[in-house]
Design a protein around this motif. Structure first.
Motif, PDB file in Angstrom:
ATOM      1  N   GLY A 199      -4.708   9.936   4.073  1.00 14.79           N
ATOM      2  CA  GLY A 199      -4.302  10.417   2.753  1.00 14.79           C
ATOM      3  C   GLY A 199      -4.437   9.396   1.636  1.00 14.79           C
ATOM      4  N   VAL A 200      -4.665   8.149   1.994  1.00 10.29           N
ATOM      5  CA  VAL A 200      -4.840   7.135   0.938  1.00 10.29           C
ATOM      6  C   VAL A 200      -6.223   6.511   1.093  1.00 10.29           C
ATOM      7  CG1 VAL A 200      -3.925   5.054  -0.118  1.00 10.29           C
ATOM      8  CG2 VAL A 200      -2.371   6.664   0.983  1.00 10.29           C
ATOM      9  N   PRO A 201      -7.077   6.646   0.079  1.00 11.49           N
ATOM     10  CA  PRO A 201      -8.447   6.157   0.232  1.00 11.49           C
ATOM     11  C   PRO A 201      -8.523   4.633   0.194  1.00 11.49           C
ATOM     12  CG  PRO A 201      -8.100   6.978  -1.991  1.00 11.49           C
ATOM     13  CD  PRO A 201      -6.830   7.261  -1.239  1.00 11.49           C
ATOM     14  N   SER A 202      -9.212   4.074   1.162  1.00 10.34           N
ATOM     15  CA  SER A 202      -9.542   2.646   1.110  1.00 10.34           C
ATOM     16  C   SER A 202     -10.772   2.516   0.217  1.00 10.34           C
ATOM     17  CB  SER A 202      -9.852   2.130   2.515  1.00 10.34           C
ATOM     18  OG  SER A 202     -11.135   2.579   2.896  1.00 10.34           O
ATOM     19  N   PRO A 203     -11.119   1.303  -0.204  1.00 12.31           N
ATOM     20  CA  PRO A 203     -12.333   1.161  -1.018  1.00 12.31           C
ATOM     21  C   PRO A 203     -13.549   1.812  -0.355  1.00 12.31           C
ATOM     22  CG  PRO A 203     -11.087  -0.866  -1.103  1.00 12.31           C
ATOM     23  CD  PRO A 203     -10.382   0.028  -0.121  1.00 12.31           C
ATOM     24  N   LYS A 204     -13.648   1.676   0.972  1.00 13.36           N
ATOM     25  CA  LYS A 204     -14.824   2.260   1.635  1.00 13.36           C
ATOM     26  C   LYS A 204     -14.867   3.771   1.495  1.00 13.36           C
ATOM     27  CE  LYS A 204     -17.478   2.981   5.693  1.00 13.36           C
ATOM     28  NZ  LYS A 204     -17.629   2.988   7.129  1.00 13.36           N
ATOM     29  N   ASP A 205     -13.701   4.398   1.498  1.00 16.41           N
ATOM     30  CA  ASP A 205     -13.670   5.855   1.404  1.00 16.41           C
ATOM     31  C   ASP A 205     -14.278   6.349   0.093  1.00 16.41           C
ATOM     32  OD1 ASP A 205     -12.437   6.146   3.885  1.00 16.41           O
ATOM     33  OD2 ASP A 205     -10.446   5.828   3.025  1.00 16.41           O
ATOM     34  N   VAL A 206     -14.204   5.535  -0.933  1.00 21.09           N
ATOM     35  CA  VAL A 206     -14.738   5.949  -2.227  1.00 21.09           C
ATOM     36  C   VAL A 206     -16.104   5.324  -2.495  1.00 21.09           C
ATOM     37  CG1 VAL A 206     -14.364   5.850  -4.727  1.00 21.09           C
ATOM     38  CG2 VAL A 206     -12.469   6.433  -3.184  1.00 21.09           C
TER      39      VAL A 206
ATOM     40  N   LEU B  62     -13.515   2.078 -11.456  1.00 22.08           N
ATOM     41  CA  LEU B  62     -12.456   2.941 -12.014  1.00 22.08           C
ATOM     42  C   LEU B  62     -12.213   4.148 -11.120  1.00 22.08           C
ATOM     43  CD1 LEU B  62     -13.024   3.037 -15.881  1.00 22.08           C
ATOM     44  CD2 LEU B  62     -11.502   1.576 -14.542  1.00 22.08           C
ATOM     45  N   LYS B  63     -13.308   4.692 -10.608  1.00 18.31           N
ATOM     46  CA  LYS B  63     -13.196   5.847  -9.730  1.00 18.31           C
ATOM     47  C   LYS B  63     -12.314   5.499  -8.530  1.00 18.31           C
ATOM     48  CE  LYS B  63     -16.996   8.209  -9.946  1.00 18.31           C
ATOM     49  NZ  LYS B  63     -18.431   8.389  -9.745  1.00 18.31           N
ATOM     50  N   TYR B  64     -12.513   4.312  -8.015  1.00 22.64           N
ATOM     51  CA  TYR B  64     -11.702   3.914  -6.864  1.00 22.64           C
ATOM     52  C   TYR B  64     -10.213   3.832  -7.231  1.00 22.64           C
ATOM     53  CZ  TYR B  64      -9.215   1.794  -3.211  1.00 22.64           C
ATOM     54  OH  TYR B  64      -8.255   1.606  -2.270  1.00 22.64           O
ATOM     55  N   TYR B  65      -9.920   3.101  -8.312  1.00 19.23           N
ATOM     56  CA  TYR B  65      -8.503   2.941  -8.671  1.00 19.23           C
ATOM     57  C   TYR B  65      -7.854   4.294  -8.967  1.00 19.23           C
ATOM     58  CZ  TYR B  65      -8.933  -2.163  -8.922  1.00 19.23           C
ATOM     59  OH  TYR B  65      -9.114  -3.479  -8.618  1.00 19.23           O
ATOM     60  N   ARG B  66      -8.613   5.173  -9.588  1.00 23.38           N
ATOM     61  CA  ARG B  66      -8.037   6.486  -9.927  1.00 23.38           C
ATOM     62  C   ARG B  66      -7.794   7.315  -8.674  1.00 23.38           C
ATOM     63  NH1 ARG B  66     -11.074   6.378 -15.447  1.00 23.38           N
ATOM     64  NH2 ARG B  66      -9.284   5.699 -16.688  1.00 23.38           N
ATOM     65  N   ALA B  67      -8.712   7.194  -7.716  1.00 21.75           N
ATOM     66  CA  ALA B  67      -8.514   7.911  -6.451  1.00 21.75           C
ATOM     67  C   ALA B  67      -7.287   7.357  -5.734  1.00 21.75           C
ATOM     68  CB  ALA B  67      -9.753   7.772  -5.575  1.00 21.75           C
ATOM     69  N   LEU B  68      -7.146   6.052  -5.758  1.00 21.41           N
ATOM     70  CA  LEU B  68      -5.995   5.417  -5.107  1.00 21.41           C
ATOM     71  C   LEU B  68      -4.691   5.853  -5.790  1.00 21.41           C
ATOM     72  CD1 LEU B  68      -5.060   3.297  -2.998  1.00 21.41           C
ATOM     73  CD2 LEU B  68      -5.391   1.532  -4.753  1.00 21.41           C
ATOM     74  N   ALA B  69      -4.726   5.863  -7.122  1.00 22.11           N
ATOM     75  CA  ALA B  69      -3.522   6.255  -7.865  1.00 22.11           C
ATOM     76  C   ALA B  69      -3.180   7.723  -7.636  1.00 22.11           C
ATOM     77  CB  ALA B  69      -3.721   5.986  -9.356  1.00 22.11           C
ATOM     78  N   ALA B  70      -4.224   8.539  -7.494  1.00 22.80           N
ATOM     79  CA  ALA B  70      -3.977   9.963  -7.272  1.00 22.80           C
ATOM     80  C   ALA B  70      -3.328  10.190  -5.914  1.00 22.80           C
ATOM     81  CB  ALA B  70      -5.287  10.737  -7.368  1.00 22.80           C
ATOM     82  N   ALA B  71      -3.624   9.303  -4.960  1.00 22.73           N
ATOM     83  CA  ALA B  71      -3.134   9.508  -3.602  1.00 22.73           C
ATOM     84  C   ALA B  71      -1.844   8.772  -3.301  1.00 22.73           C
ATOM     85  CB  ALA B  71      -4.212   9.076  -2.608  1.00 22.73           C
ATOM     86  N   SER B  72      -1.554   7.733  -4.060  1.00 25.47           N
ATOM     87  CA  SER B  72      -0.395   6.902  -3.725  1.00 25.47           C
ATOM     88  C   SER B  72       0.572   6.784  -4.891  1.00 25.47           C
ATOM     89  CB  SER B  72      -0.856   5.503  -3.314  1.00 25.47           C
ATOM     90  OG  SER B  72       0.264   4.649  -3.220  1.00 25.47           O
ATOM     91  N   PRO B  73       1.854   7.026  -4.638  1.00 25.49           N
ATOM     92  CA  PRO B  73       2.851   6.853  -5.701  1.00 25.49           C
ATOM     93  C   PRO B  73       3.102   5.378  -5.998  1.00 25.49           C
ATOM     94  CG  PRO B  73       3.929   7.408  -3.643  1.00 25.49           C
ATOM     95  CD  PRO B  73       2.460   7.445  -3.359  1.00 25.49           C
ATOM     96  N   ARG B  74       2.395   4.524  -5.286  1.00 27.94           N
ATOM     97  CA  ARG B  74       2.588   3.082  -5.503  1.00 27.94           C
ATOM     98  C   ARG B  74       1.556   2.499  -6.451  1.00 27.94           C
ATOM     99  NH1 ARG B  74       3.462   1.762   0.930  1.00 27.94           N
ATOM    100  NH2 ARG B  74       5.536   2.704   1.059  1.00 27.94           N
ATOM    101  N   VAL B  75       0.725   3.362  -7.004  1.00 28.73           N
ATOM    102  CA  VAL B  75      -0.349   2.888  -7.882  1.00 28.73           C
ATOM    103  C   VAL B  75      -0.390   3.742  -9.135  1.00 28.73           C
ATOM    104  CG1 VAL B  75      -2.837   2.442  -8.060  1.00 28.73           C
ATOM    105  CG2 VAL B  75      -1.676   2.164  -5.853  1.00 28.73           C
ATOM    106  N   LYS B  76      -0.589   3.079 -10.263  1.00 28.91           N
ATOM    107  CA  LYS B  76      -0.711   3.814 -11.526  1.00 28.91           C
ATOM    108  C   LYS B  76      -1.806   3.153 -12.360  1.00 28.91           C
ATOM    109  CE  LYS B  76       1.974   4.913 -15.658  1.00 28.91           C
ATOM    110  NZ  LYS B  76       2.351   6.316 -15.796  1.00 28.91           N
ATOM    111  N   VAL B  77      -2.630   3.983 -12.978  1.00 26.54           N
ATOM    112  CA  VAL B  77      -3.706   3.472 -13.834  1.00 26.54           C
ATOM    113  C   VAL B  77      -3.370   3.816 -15.278  1.00 26.54           C
ATOM    114  CG1 VAL B  77      -6.170   3.586 -14.385  1.00 26.54           C
ATOM    115  CG2 VAL B  77      -5.413   3.780 -11.999  1.00 26.54           C
TER     116      VAL B  77
END
Ligand SMILES: [Zn+2]
Length: 970
Positions: free
Chosen positions: A77-84, A102-117
């Protein structure tokens, strides 16, 4: 915004991205996001075996990795850099474009409540600038609360010590990391994606503690425009490089205007730097950490001497404390080549991360061993022996401030000495080995995790120190010898006063406007004078920026400029005030000084006073279709004095008022033209010449011309060789660049293979700001001949700084000699006196003093031959007779050093600062210095602007050359 052909793997990853984002969105909408710790309840989540295997393969020796980075959790459920991205970070020959980052950070933020862009602005080329926050769920949920705590600690006037203690107990430090400030230093921007993922998902005690106790914030790429251009260049050229077969040239541009100087942009002129400062002043991260890559194998900044003495002594304790912790930890992990101390000092406040130290936080910096793009390259380090350079002192061999940043060169030049054991480098890297992008990732990420480990272990100490430094700064204003500064009202040119005050405000410094007359021991100042009181959180920064720089000792060198005194640089009056009464002056707080010009009277003509405002040239271009003349002698209209250089505008005068008001100028309506000599201010066709090999200092000129709306063509060797320059241009400016005349002429070495800088479907970011099928070879002698023809046919060739070696050494100005200072001479950008010798020359319109402060730019020592060599027997005792054509000179000597440092100041005694040499029907104007240096020396800009505006009247003012009185201007 950017589309390009992707490798198939990336396309596949796009599909995955959609899946991940869907997961994230679904989770979000149900209020039940994946938290990135599926196995957390029972222990550490499973690691990705492929990651471990590949990272081991890409790491060239086992000791170049660490237990902190040799694994990566795999979380449903949380994308690693490789996943994106389609690959793990550090894969050889893989660099990531900004949009994908940016796509990576946004995907990470979308999946994790521990990340915000968070978006914070747009780059020059329109790319989204962001800050990424990573922390515990609770931290990210309550970011605004944590922001509030830091804001309270940043301004201790609003809280008591007891309250501060309570806030510290609740608050968390924000630790800010920034990659890609220098676009060619590509590794850290890759690494930070993995770091963000790891901090968000890993449940090791170390990372968990970081996540719980610290809020990590990230600038993924500080110069994203330059990033994409570098990645393009890498895929076009760098990827094919092998040992002994290198491209032979770097990409000609990083950002729109500048290269390394985005880390020297003391006035935050570039919008990317400004956006970060604006964000900083909202969020107050106590630590700002810039990640560079130019030293072997990892240098961690510890703030060596010379020190800015205004900064808090606590800071000088904190810096080596953290650096030594990193050095010890990484050494413990078995990683060689981690060192501190011997590279960058704490003198200039202009480095980007210095925004933190300047505001009572802490600047940090790494230099990590880089690679050639993402290629694995052979490093050949010396054996651990030999004397090496004196690394304990400054560490910068070579030119004065303003020379190209040594980052890249230092890797090569410094290798042997970096293999030497020193007290600050207990275990140097030695010998020969391969170095890979993954090694760079391992070092950078291990270092950063270690810094975060330290911060997570002592979060309260970091916060207490931040508070105490802020408190001390307020107190220092009440106890120090300097209590404040006054910028007196009533200065002739109010526009540069406005620029100065607004720059202080931009930095968060409080400035007030005095409600009534100010009486202090230093004098009486009129109501409306600007008052900067030092008993404010950023009072120390105000002192740093406004005071004269007194260099601490006679031996130490400094990494960048030795001086920057804003009043001198802008030639505005700023008074240092010791009288504590200044702290009690009643003021109205200034948000921003808005320019309001004054226009009085009516008539068929308007006179606009030239008081030295840089906006005069803007006015001329905004009124380009009106007839504008300039007066060659001063005249009075009512009680307004119009100095030589003032404009007389006729035609559609209704347009004058709004233009003059918007630009903060002074105009009076006239019934008829004044009875003084005048000439027409014809608009020249202007070109700015750039080499392909050193575009940065040209970039600063372009930036100034763009800001002041002076149109020009940017031309390169191909245009020069085409010939007929006079047919296209009236003025050609060759900005300070290239260092020597030879390099200006021959530029990038041609190795028999063309290197193109051109846009294509695949490489969209190349070919911006100029295009060439081959950027090598320079203008050559053919180009020299064309510049000579241009001048002889009536053109005005203007050379600045090091470019002034060119006309002297290549025979365009045969009577001018250009030599260099001796090895003993050292002056990293001192501010010194310059003496105007021909005040009536149009170049000096708007200057009302004979002696003006200028920045010494390390250009040539210029002299005009007068028969014998007046300098043959050393500097003469008194001023020699002024040779023909010298318009301004440096008096030289220690007495004329106004701020900063100049060792051997007698060497420049009576050397020419500006020379005017006739050449056929035209002329060559040579500046020894750089009148548009890094958006700093605003007081000198007009020397160049006046030259451009009066290009065909530069004889005006000479005896017998006066223009015609009245309307019949030339
Ligand atoms: Zn750098």
């Amino acid at each position: 915004m950017s589309q390009w052909r992707r490798p198939a793997r990336l396309l596949a990853s796009l599909f995955l991205l959609v899946v991940w984002m869907t997961v994230g969105i679904v989770a979000q909408s149900t209020g039940n996001k994946a938290v990135g710790s599926s196995a957390a309840a029972t222990g550490r989540p499973a690691d990705d075996p492929e990651f471990a295997r590949l990272v081991k393969e890409w790491t060239t020796k086992p000791e170049f990795s660490s237990p902190l980075v040799d694994h990566l959790p795999k979380i449903a459920g949380v994308p690693s850099p490789k996943d994106v991205l389609g690959h793990h970070i550090g894969e050889p020959k893989k660099l990531t474009y900004y949009a994908d980052i940016l796509k990576y950070y946004r995907a990470l933020a979308a999946a994790s409540p521990r990340v915000k862009v968070m978006s914070i602005g747009r780059s020059n080329e329109g790319r989204d600038l962001v800050v990424v926050f990573v922390g515990a769920d609770e931290s990210i949920k309550n970011l605004e609360t944590y922001r509030g705590y830091l804001a309270q600690l940043a301004d201790p006037r609003t809280i008591s010590d007891a309250q501060a203690k309570e806030i510290v107990a609740k608050a968390k430090p924000i630790y800010h990391l920034s990659g890609g400030l220098h676009s060619g230093e590509v590794g850290p921007s890759e690494m930070l994606m993995e770091l963000a993922y790891r901090v968000a998902v890993e449940d090791s005690p170390l990372v968990k503690k970081i996540r719980d106790n610290v809020i990590v914030s990230i600038t993924p790429v500080a110069d994203p425009d330059g990033r994409d251009r570098n990645v393009d260049w890498y895929y076009k050229y760098g990827i094919n490089e092998t040992e002994g077969r290198t491209t032979g040239a770097g990409v000609p541009y990083w950002g729109k205007y500048i290269f390394h100087d985005d880390n020297r942009d003391i006035n935050y002129s570039q919008i990317e730097m400004r956006a970060l400062l604006d964000w900083y002043l909202q969020w107050h991260p106590p630590i700002m950490h810039d990640l560079h890559q130019a030293q072997t194998l990892l240098y961690t900044f510890s703030g060596q001497a010379p020190h800015n003495p205004n900064l808090d002594p606590i800071l000088y304790g904190e810096l080596p404390m953290m650096a030594n912790f990193e050095m010890a930890q990484m050494t413990k992990y078995g990683m060689p080549g981690v060192w501190t101390h011997g590279y960058v000092d704490m003198w200039s406040p202009g480095y980007l991360a210095f925004m933190s130290s300047n505001h009572n936080g802490m600047i940090r910096m790494y230099e990590i061993q880089g690679t050639s793009g993402a290629n694995t390259t052979k490093l050949r380090l010396g054996p651990a022996a030999g004397s090496g350079q004196a690394t304990g002192r400054g560490g910068r061999a070579g030119g004065p401030g303003g020379a190209p940043e040594p980052d890249a060169a230092a890797v090569t030049a410094g290798r042997s000495n970096q293999s030497q054991r020193e007290w600050f480098r207990p275990w140097p890297a030695t010998g020969e080995f391969d170095w890979s992008l993954r090694n760079n990732t391992n070092y950078g990420e291990t270092g950063v995790l270690t810094a975060l480990q330290y911060t997570a272990a002592f979060p309260n100490v970091i916060l207490e120190n931040f508070y105490q430094k802020s408190r001390n700064s307020v107190n220092a204003g009440r106890t120090d010898a300097v209590a404040g500064f006054i910028i007196p009202a009533g200065q002739r040119d109010t526009t540069r006063v406005a620029v100065l005050v607004n720059l202080l405000r931009m930095q968060g410094i409080e400035v007030g406007s005095a409600k009534s007359e100010v009486r202090v021991k230093e004098g009486t100042f009129p109501a409306g004078s600007y008052v900067v009181k030092r008993d404010q959180p950023y009072g120390r920064l105000a002192k740093t920026l406004l005071e004269k720089q007194v260099y601490p000792d006679a031996v130490t060198r400094t990494y960048d400029d030795a001086s920057w005194t804003m009043g001198m640089m802008s030639q505005t009056e700023v008074r240092e005030i010791a009288d504590k009464a200044v702290l009690d002056v009643t003021v109205t707080p200034v948000t921003e000084v808005k320019l309001t010009g004054t226009v009085s009277g009516t008539g068929s003509l308007f006179a606009v006073a030239h008081y030295g405002s840089n906006n005069m040239i803007t006015l001329r271009y905004r009124l380009k279709d009106l007839k504008v003349q300039t007066v060659e002698k001063e005249f009075k209209q009512g009680d307004v004095t119009f100095p030589a250089g003032s404009f007389i505008v006729s035609g559609d005068v209704a347009r004058v008022r709004p233009a003059v008001e918007a630009l903060g100028l002074t105009a009076v309506g006239l019934a008829s033209a004044p009875l003084v000599p005048m000439h027409d201010l014809d608009l020249p066709r202007v070109a700015v010449y750039s080499t392909w090999g050193s575009t940065q200092d040209v970039g600063w000129i372009r930036f100034a011309f763009d800001k002041f709306e002076l149109p020009y063509d940017l031309i390169y060797k191909d245009r020069v060789r085409e010939g007929n320059l006079k047919g296209a241009y009236d003025v050609i400016v060759i900005p300070h660049q290239a260092g020597t005349a030879k390099r200006l002429v021959f530029d990038i070495d041609s190795r028999g293979q063309a290197i193109a800088y051109k846009k294509s479907e695949r490489f969209k970011y190349l070919g911006m700001y100029g295009e060439s099928d081959d950027i090598t070879g320079g203008m050559g002698l053919e180009g020299v001949a064309e510049f000579d023809k241009f001048a002889k046919a009536g053109g005005v060739l203007v050379t600045l700084g090091a470019a002034s070696f060119f006309p002297a050494e290549f025979g365009l100005a045969p009577k001018v000699d250009a030599t260099r200072t001796s090895a003993q001479f050292y002056s990293p950008g001192a501010i010194i006196d310059a003496e105007i010798l021909q005040p009536e020359n149009p170049i000096f319109y708007g200057y009302d003093k004979k002696m003006i402060p200028v920045r010494y730019g390390g250009g040539p020592l210029l002299s005009v031959q007068t028969g014998g060599n007046p300098f043959a027997d050393g500097p003469p005792a008194g001023p020699p007779p002024t040779p023909q054509g010298v318009l301004m000179r440096y008096p030289g000597g220690d007495d004329h050093v106004l701020s900063g440092l100049m060792r051997g100041a007698n060497e420049i005694r009576n050397r020419a600062a500006i020379i005017d040499q006739p050449s056929g029907k035209g002329r060559i104007i040579m500046f020894a210095g750089n009148p548009c240096y890094r958006w700093q020396n605003f007081g000198e800009f007009n020397l160049l602007f006046n030259t451009v505006l009066n290009y065909n009247d530069l004889e005006a003012g000479k005896a017998g050359a006066a223009g015609t009185a009245g309307q019949a201007g030339r």
